[in-house]
Write a protein that holds these residues in place. Structure first.
Motif, PDB file in Angstrom:
ATOM      1  N   THR A 855     -37.959  57.682  43.985  1.00  0.00           N
ATOM      2  CA  THR A 855     -36.723  57.254  44.642  1.00  0.00           C
ATOM      3  C   THR A 855     -37.050  56.489  45.910  1.00  0.00           C
ATOM      4  O   THR A 855     -36.511  55.432  46.183  1.00  0.00           O
ATOM      5  CB  THR A 855     -35.858  58.484  45.003  1.00  0.00           C
ATOM      6  N   ARG A 856     -37.964  57.040  46.678  1.00  0.00           N
ATOM      7  CA  ARG A 856     -38.299  56.369  47.929  1.00  0.00           C
ATOM      8  C   ARG A 856     -38.933  55.019  47.634  1.00  0.00           C
ATOM      9  O   ARG A 856     -38.611  54.020  48.272  1.00  0.00           O
ATOM     10  CB  ARG A 856     -39.270  57.240  48.719  1.00  0.00           C
ATOM     11  N   ARG A 857     -39.822  54.994  46.647  1.00  0.00           N
ATOM     12  CA  ARG A 857     -40.500  53.730  46.354  1.00  0.00           C
ATOM     13  C   ARG A 857     -39.485  52.691  45.917  1.00  0.00           C
ATOM     14  O   ARG A 857     -39.530  51.549  46.350  1.00  0.00           O
ATOM     15  CB  ARG A 857     -41.531  53.959  45.254  1.00  0.00           C
ATOM     16  N   LEU A 858     -38.532  53.114  45.060  1.00  0.00           N
ATOM     17  CA  LEU A 858     -37.548  52.145  44.586  1.00  0.00           C
ATOM     18  C   LEU A 858     -36.656  51.668  45.721  1.00  0.00           C
ATOM     19  O   LEU A 858     -36.321  50.504  45.802  1.00  0.00           O
ATOM     20  CB  LEU A 858     -36.688  52.772  43.488  1.00  0.00           C
ATOM     21  N   ARG A 859     -36.257  52.607  46.583  1.00  0.00           N
ATOM     22  CA  ARG A 859     -35.406  52.177  47.698  1.00  0.00           C
ATOM     23  C   ARG A 859     -36.148  51.157  48.534  1.00  0.00           C
ATOM     24  O   ARG A 859     -35.595  50.152  48.958  1.00  0.00           O
ATOM     25  CB  ARG A 859     -35.018  53.374  48.569  1.00  0.00           C
ATOM     26  N   ARG A 860     -37.432  51.450  48.752  1.00  0.00           N
ATOM     27  CA  ARG A 860     -38.184  50.523  49.596  1.00  0.00           C
ATOM     28  C   ARG A 860     -38.319  49.174  48.902  1.00  0.00           C
ATOM     29  O   ARG A 860     -38.082  48.134  49.495  1.00  0.00           O
ATOM     30  CB  ARG A 860     -39.564  51.101  49.892  1.00  0.00           C
ATOM     31  N   LEU A 861     -38.686  49.214  47.614  1.00  0.00           N
ATOM     32  CA  LEU A 861     -38.851  47.949  46.891  1.00  0.00           C
ATOM     33  C   LEU A 861     -37.537  47.182  46.840  1.00  0.00           C
ATOM     34  O   LEU A 861     -37.513  45.965  46.997  1.00  0.00           O
ATOM     35  CB  LEU A 861     -39.325  48.228  45.467  1.00  0.00           C
ATOM     36  N   GLY A 862     -36.456  47.940  46.615  1.00  0.00           N
ATOM     37  CA  GLY A 862     -35.157  47.278  46.518  1.00  0.00           C
ATOM     38  C   GLY A 862     -34.814  46.619  47.839  1.00  0.00           C
ATOM     39  O   GLY A 862     -34.372  45.460  47.888  1.00  0.00           O
ATOM     40  N   PHE A 863     -35.028  47.344  48.898  1.00  0.00           N
ATOM     41  CA  PHE A 863     -34.711  46.822  50.231  1.00  0.00           C
ATOM     42  C   PHE A 863     -35.591  45.603  50.510  1.00  0.00           C
ATOM     43  O   PHE A 863     -35.130  44.580  51.013  1.00  0.00           O
ATOM     44  CB  PHE A 863     -34.971  47.930  51.262  1.00  0.00           C
ATOM     45  N   GLN A 864     -36.862  45.741  50.127  1.00  0.00           N
ATOM     46  CA  GLN A 864     -37.801  44.651  50.358  1.00  0.00           C
ATOM     47  C   GLN A 864     -37.357  43.426  49.560  1.00  0.00           C
ATOM     48  O   GLN A 864     -37.365  42.309  50.066  1.00  0.00           O
ATOM     49  CB  GLN A 864     -39.183  45.108  49.891  1.00  0.00           C
ATOM     50  N   ALA A 865     -36.929  43.664  48.327  1.00  0.00           N
ATOM     51  CA  ALA A 865     -36.496  42.545  47.497  1.00  0.00           C
ATOM     52  C   ALA A 865     -35.253  41.899  48.087  1.00  0.00           C
ATOM     53  O   ALA A 865     -35.103  40.683  48.077  1.00  0.00           O
ATOM     54  CB  ALA A 865     -36.212  43.026  46.086  1.00  0.00           C
TER      55      ALA A 865
END
Length: 1348
Positions: A855-865
């Motif tokens: 979840t954290r990784r996806l949130r970060r990737l999503g935010f980064q994207a």
């Protein structure tokens, strides 16, 4: 409101708390400090309250009579449904006895010496009397096993039918009732938030409120919907099971119960911990959400300073603590589940051991009674266990409800929707401040107004002047009653405004702010916000008065043009004029102008100023301005300093006083003098020859402008049609009052951009493989977790094996053998329990770890994207900051539904089914096949349920997103809405949007109910058929009866496991859709990516800039040509100034240089290289930008300055040096916390001049080669402006500089001045050269008489 502490950077949190507590404990890492600090605080402070302060029944406080009836009826159904299982046990006990009796009879008759005579078993070679003497009275031949089984089958079918109906009613009634209550809660909450006073918003971040609106209310929904019905049903089963046990056999029941406190304890503790951890996790995530909201709202600033990576880091930082809490939650749940299973297996062992002694040794019970008692208690216990997840949902709901209900119950200090208060019949407009002292609620230590005494006479124009931060805007906010003064009072016509009706008071006031907020709708609607029910003619009149009519009529859709999120599609001057029209349409008694013209260029300013002068007549007007030209003709001028009115009078009087005003005037007029002398002489010459010339020249200018405008308009039209000839017709046809999304992009362009068209993007659910790929680094966790889950899955079938083995022992003839067998089985139960404990714990921990990390990784990737998208992407209304934050919050956590604990469940169920089927086929393939016919139904009901729910999930989401956009817009612009008194409007709009999710929920109730009823009754049907067939096999094929039980219980338990697995499918499908949306975001390749390393970089960057024939339209408004062949160049070290009316493309050219956009045609050359070929990050790192409305982040001043250079670590000395250069240092040192002062969200705690200087320091610290000043000083008063201008002049040395300004004084010493109009340069050259040309520039200088 507890829990909404002002967010400072996390580190400080800990230090602060340790600061005033016994800090002898070691602090382990910042995060822990924060947590421990919090916990310690709660002991020391009486103010900190527990996380959950809402009783369970208080969740239903919004239920009406009808809902209460539905819930009561639903509960009754649930109770009856709950009693079905124990009822089935009665049948089951009789059935078992029948089987065992039959088996004993068979065993007896296997002896060749025995025979069945007259329905009694007798020795073959003895007479009747001898047999009687030997007590041979066992009956035989009376038991027709098939007939008996048929009867039992009917019982089962009957119970099953009842269960179906009850299950349906129970679920659908509860969901329906909950849907209505949730709708009410959403309405109440939003309504109450909109009624809060402005001070409350200063202390509560908007991002947090948005998260609450979506996530927290959904949690309440989970707590009051079907979960309650299911809980009641399970609880009833629990009670009935125990009653059954006591009625049939109290001894055994008591023995089993003696273990139950252990179970209860485990379940209770688990619920407690989970609720607490959920609260913590929520709090941690709300902070990250606030960061995301802030960053997405100010994306242009982030992009300009290449802060993307830094922001992703800051976001990730806040996610860590949320992840930590999540993992702890998983571990604790794993531990307790394991513990519960262990106890349950202990219980089995004890019960069978003691129960069998009651059956065999003392013969108190028949085996059937043993089973009834044992299963009664067992089912009771299991159902109690199954009820615990419901408790978790209740706890989470109560936690979420705490803050929401507290907000709903909080009485606003200033209630803008209240009916109370006087309305005066006649308003003169006489305003007076009596000894007013004030400080903002969010910064109680800084006094803004200090004993202010001041009178504003009716019908006069009063001007407030003074350095920034002196309290001018604050005074205006007090008049609007955004705040109440701490001491003293503000009166209107002698009445204290606190006694007047707020809506009425605000309806008298028209306000035009410096940075006007427009709403994301059409121009006409924006003006209509000024006054409800205003006719179109009034709108047109107001637009004409505000000099906005002409530019509006030039737009293709005229008054139906959408202004975009926050008015982003309009230039500053256009926004300003729309805002003025909005203020005028109210026909206000009091007009507040807070630097209403500072953001305009000369031409627009002269026009707007004229408009304002027109409308000021006969109204009480207060004008805050830094341009003395706008103030000179005010009736009274009030000089402010340090929160006091130090002087007041007319222009000339004040000049003689030589006070504040005098210093401001002298500072400003020196700058203007040089400019004006030349113009003045010419004017005088003209006047002496022809007194009417002045008027004429103005008219001439007007007509010249008009003709110029017409010719350019013509040209831009034809150019557009050359570009896309076949489209020009279509565009003209489509530009009716439709929204942009339809006329968004000509088709050819659309193809390239790779954006799916239309709003409702259909998303293909993402393949699971891809979701798992993101979880790949955690494979060891998932491996161990799966192993644990597999072992857990095998436990159930093993249990059925042991259980049927015990039944088999009851028909054994030899007592010793019997006893030994029973003891062995009981020991085995113990072993299974221990294994189960460890594997459950392993499963819980491993999967929560992998899931939370994902979840954290996806949130970060999503935010980064998101941050990596080009700026044009953010212009699309679907990607408003509100919608994006919601997506980050919900989508990422839903993706966890496809991995993590889900995998555990699936593995668990699969091994369960696998082992069960192997066992069953081994013992009786025929019976297994019959039962397997029912498995599809079991699976089907689960799958059907899943299918339905995902459909609903999607609708819910979409429905809530529109509501979310409305609430987001309302909360972000709360001041404007309050000033216009439009709270009700937004509340109504929001409530209309809630209708759709409500209808969807009602539909869901029925479908979900039917599926649930079906799933519940299938088990009964399966039992009825299989026991009937089992009876047949025992009779006809001599199958041993214990095998019937073995097969049936193995398959049925596995079937329920299948059902369980399929009940997780809704999450799973939700996860796939959320993941798909996520991947769509991750896969979108932006045209301009700040992350890419492609493109040129070079060492000796000179800063030579050239625009060659640039044409440009904003992607969100393809039909308006903004740049129309811009040609202009700057050599290194030169200063280029753009002047021109607002909307002519000055700021756009700057955005092309920053590469926020790329030109559609033409090129931008930097050091002779094409900008599209230059590396984005490299280019932006060479550019420093200071814009007109600088955006600051919610952190300390030092952090904000450091933001200027995100490529390296900056020391405090660097910050101080930059601050000194920006004339900021002294002001910062005067603050209580110096450089650590928090600037508030969007810098709201600082005055504009202060924000501007921080922005300049931020631009200086990166030592850019190119400096862009987009109206950098327009918002300042003269004194600040002088200091800032000096700072800018210093900063410009040796740098290429592009200045956009409306005040000619700031640009006359530029090397090149380019006069723009409608997207291209009409003349360029130095000041003197252009004055000599006597063209447009000369006109601007001479006729824009108020040179501001």
């Amino acid at each position: 409101m507890p829990g909404t502490v002002k967010l400072r950077s996390i580190k400080k949190f800990g230090q602060e708390n340790d600061g005033y507590e016994f800090s002898n404990e070691e602090t382990n890492g910042d995060y822990m400090t924060m947590a421990s600090g919090k916990d310690k605080k709660s002991k020391n402070d009486k103010k900190e309250k527990p996380a959950i302060r809402v009783g369970f029944f208080q969740l239903f406080r919004f239920a009406s009579c009808r809902e209460i009836c539905m819930m009561i009826f639903g509960s009754i159904c649930a109770m009856v449904h709950g009693s079905a299982q124990p009822l089935m046990l009665l049948v089951f006990g009789m059935l078992t006895d029948t089987f065992i009796e039959y088996d004993i009879e068979l065993n007896e008759l296997t002896d060749p010496d025995k025979v069945c005579v007259n329905n009694t078993i007798q020795w073959r070679n003895l007479t009747e009397e001898e047999n009687l003497a030997l007590n041979m009275t066992k009956s035989c031949g009376l038991l027709d096993i098939e007939y008996e089984m048929t009867n039992f089958a009917y019982y089962y079918v009957g119970i099953g039918a009842g269960v179906f109906i009850l299950g349906y009613l129970q679920i659908s009634l509860w969901i329906t009732a909950a849907a209505r209550q949730i709708q009410i809660i959403r309405k109440m909450y939003f309504r109450k938030v909109m009624r809060m006073e402005i001070g409350w918003f200063d202390c509560t971040s908007v991002g947090e409120l948005n998260t609450r609106m979506s996530d927290d209310i959904n949690k309440i929904n989970d707590a009051i919907a079907d979960q309650v019905g299911i809980f009641i049903q399970r609880f009833t089963t629990f009670v009935c099971g125990f009653l059954m046990g006591f009625a049939r056999g109290w001894k055994l029941t008591l023995v089993i119960i003696s273990v139950s406190p252990l179970i209860g304890l485990g379940a209770g503790l688990m619920a407690l911990f989970v609720a607490k951890l959920t609260g913590m996790e929520l709090q941690a995530y709300a902070k990250a959400g606030a960061v995301a909201d802030e960053v997405l709202s100010s994306i242009r600033t982030v992009a300009a300073f290449s802060g993307e990576k830094k922001e992703v880091q800051r976001y990730d930082h806040n996610l860590i603590s949320a992840q930590r809490w999540g993992i702890r939650k998983g571990l604790i749940m794993g531990f307790f589940t394991g513990y519960l299973w262990f106890i349950i297996f202990l219980c089995y062992a004890l019960a069978f051991w003691y129960g069998s002694s009651l059956v065999v040794d003392t013969q108190e019970y028949s085996p059937g009674t043993l089973l009834q008692v044992f299963f009664g208690v067992l089912i009771a216990a299991l159902n109690l266990g199954q009820a615990s997840p419901c408790l978790e949902a209740f706890a989470a709901g109560r936690g979420a409800a705490t803050i929401i209900f507290e907000t709903i119950d909080r009485e606003p200090e200033i209630d803008c929707l209240s009916e109370a208060g006087y309305k005066l019949d006649k308003v003169k407009g006489d305003l007076e401040f009596h000894n007013v002292t004030f400080h903002y609620p969010s910064r109680p230590e800084v006094k803004i107004l200090d004993q202010l005494n001041l009178q504003v006479k009716p019908g006069e124009t009063t001007a407030f002047v003074g350095p920034s931060g002196a309290g001018k805007s604050t005074a205006i906010q007090l008049i609007q009653r955004f705040y109440d003064p701490k001491e003293g009072m503000v009166t209107l016509d002698g009445h204290d405004i606190r006694g007047l009706n707020i809506q009425w008071l605000r309806s008298l006031i028209g306000i035009v702010e410096q940075e006007p907020v427009l709403f994301a709708t059409t121009i006409a609607e924006n003006i209509r916000y000024g006054r409800p029910g205003v006719s179109n003619d009034d709108i047109i009149t107001a637009a004409k008065e505000a000099n906005a009519y002409n530019f509006i009529m030039d737009l293709p859709q005229k008054f139906d043009t959408l202004v975009g999120e926050g008015g982003g599609q309009m230039s500053g001057g256009q926004k300003q004029r729309i805002a003025i029209a909005r203020a005028l349409v109210r026909n206000p008694r009091i007009l507040l102008l807070d630097m209403a013209t500072s953001a305009l260029d000369n031409e627009s300013e002269a026009i707007v100023q004229e408009a304002l002068d027109k409308v000021r007549m006969g109204r009480t007007t207060i004008s805050i301005a830094h341009r003395l030209s706008t103030i000179k003709n005010a009736d009274v001028i009030v000089g402010f300093e340090h929160g006091r009115a130090v002087e007041q009078g007319k222009h000339d009087e004040l000049l003689d006083r030589k006070g504040v005003y005098f210093t401001l005037v002298t500072l400003q007029s020196q700058g203007d003098k040089a400019l004006n002398q030349k113009a003045q002489q010419e004017m005088e010459e003209a006047e002496s020859s022809d007194p009417g010339a002045e008027r004429k020249s103005l008219n001439r200018a007007g007509s010249y402008r008009a003709s110029l405008r017409a010719s350019i308009h013509q040209r831009s039209r034809s150019q557009l049609s050359n570009l896309v000839p076949e489209l020009s017709m279509a565009i003209a046809g489509e530009l009716g009052p439709r929204s942009y999304s339809e006329t968004r992009v000509p088709q050819e362009i659309k193809g390239e951009s790779g954006l799916p068209d239309g709003d409702s993007e259909e998303v293909e659910p993402a393949p699971v493989a891809r979701i798992l790929k993101y979880n790949a680094p955690e494979w060891p966790y998932m491996l161990f977790g799966s192993f644990g889950a597999a072992v857990n899955g095998g436990v159930n079938p093993v249990y059925s094996l042991l259980f049927s083995q015990i039944l088999a022992t009851f028909s054994m003839p030899d007592p010793v053998e019997q006893r030994r067998e029973i003891n062995g089985i009981c020991l085995f139960f113990l072993v299974v329990g221990l294994v189960s404990f460890f594997t459950q714990m392993l499963q819980g921990y491993a999967f929560s770890k992998s899931g939370e990390i994902l979840t954290r990784r996806l949130r970060r990737l999503g935010f980064q994207a998101m941050l990596g998208q080009d700026i044009g992407w953010f212009d699309d209304h679907r990607n408003s900051p509100g919608a994006l934050t919601t997506r980050l919050a919900t989508d990422a956590s839903q993706v966890q539904g496809a991995t993590g604990s889900q995998i555990g469940m699936i593995v668990n169920s699969l091994t369960n089914i696998g082992v069960a089927i192997i066992i069953s086929f081994y013992f009786s393939w025929k019976l297994t096949l019959v039962i397997l016919c029912f498995l599809p139904f079991l699976a089907l009901s689960g799958g059907f349920q899943a299918k339905m729910l995902t459909g609903f999930a999607k609708q819910d989401k979409e429905a809530m997103e529109t509501a979310g956009q409305i609430s987001g817009e309302a909360l972000n612009n709360i001041r404007t809405i309050a000033g216009l008194g439009k709270e009700r409007n937004f509340v109504e709009k929001f409530e209309v949007q809630l209708e759709a999710p409500y209808q969807a929920a009602l539909k869901k109730a029925n479908v979900y109910g039917a599926c649930y009823g079906f799933a519940q009754c299938v088990v009964f049907m399966a039992n009825s058929a299989s026991y009937r067939f089992g009876g047949y096999l025992v009779y006809q094929e001599g199958l041993h009866f214990s095998f019937v039980f073995r097969v049936i219980s193995a398959i049925v338990t596995s079937g329920t496991a299948l059902g369980k697995a399929s009940s997780y499918t809704p999450d799973y499908a939700k996860a796939k859709i959320s993941a798909a949306r996520f991947f769509q975001l991750l896969d979108r390749i932006p045209k301009i990516s700040p992350y890419s390393n492609e493109g040129d970089k070079w060492d000796n960057f000179k800063g030579d800039i050239e625009f060659i024939d640039c044409k440009f339209t904003y992607p969100s408004r393809p039909d308006i040509q903004v740049l129309n062949g811009l040609n202009v160049s700057v050599r290194p070290g030169q200063t280029l100034a753009f002047v021109g009316s607002s909307g002519c493309g000055k700021s756009t050219s700057v955005q092309l240089l920053e590469r926020f956009y790329d030109p559609n045609n033409g090129r931008v050359l930097i050091d002779g290289r094409e900008s599209t070929r230059v590396n984005v990050g490299f280019l932006r790192s060479k550019i420093g930008i200071v814009s007109q409305e600088p955006i600051l982040f919610d952190c300390s001043i030092a952090e904000n300055i450091r933001y200027g250079d995100n490529q390296r670590q900056l020391s405090m000395d660097d910050v101080v040096t930059a601050a000194k250069k920006a004339q900021l240092h002294d002001f910062v040192m005067a603050l209580p916390e110096k450089y650590d002062t928090n600037v508030g969200s969007q810098g709201s705690q600082l005055s504009r001049g202060q924000k501007q200087r921080i922005a300049i320091a931020r631009a200086i610290i990166r030592d850019p080669k190119i400096l862009l000043l987009d109206e950098a000083t327009s918002a300042l008063d003269t004194e600040s402006e002088k200091t800032v201008q000096e700072a800018l002049d210093k900063a410009r040395e040796g740098r290429t500089c592009i200045v956009i300004a409306h005040r000619l004084s700031t640009i006359q010493n530029s090397d090149i001045i380019a006069v723009m109009s409608r997207g291209y340069v009409i003349e360029k050259g130095s000041h003197d050269y252009l004055m000599g040309l006597k063209g447009a520039y000369h006109k601007l200088v001479t006729t824009g008489a108020p040179i501001s």
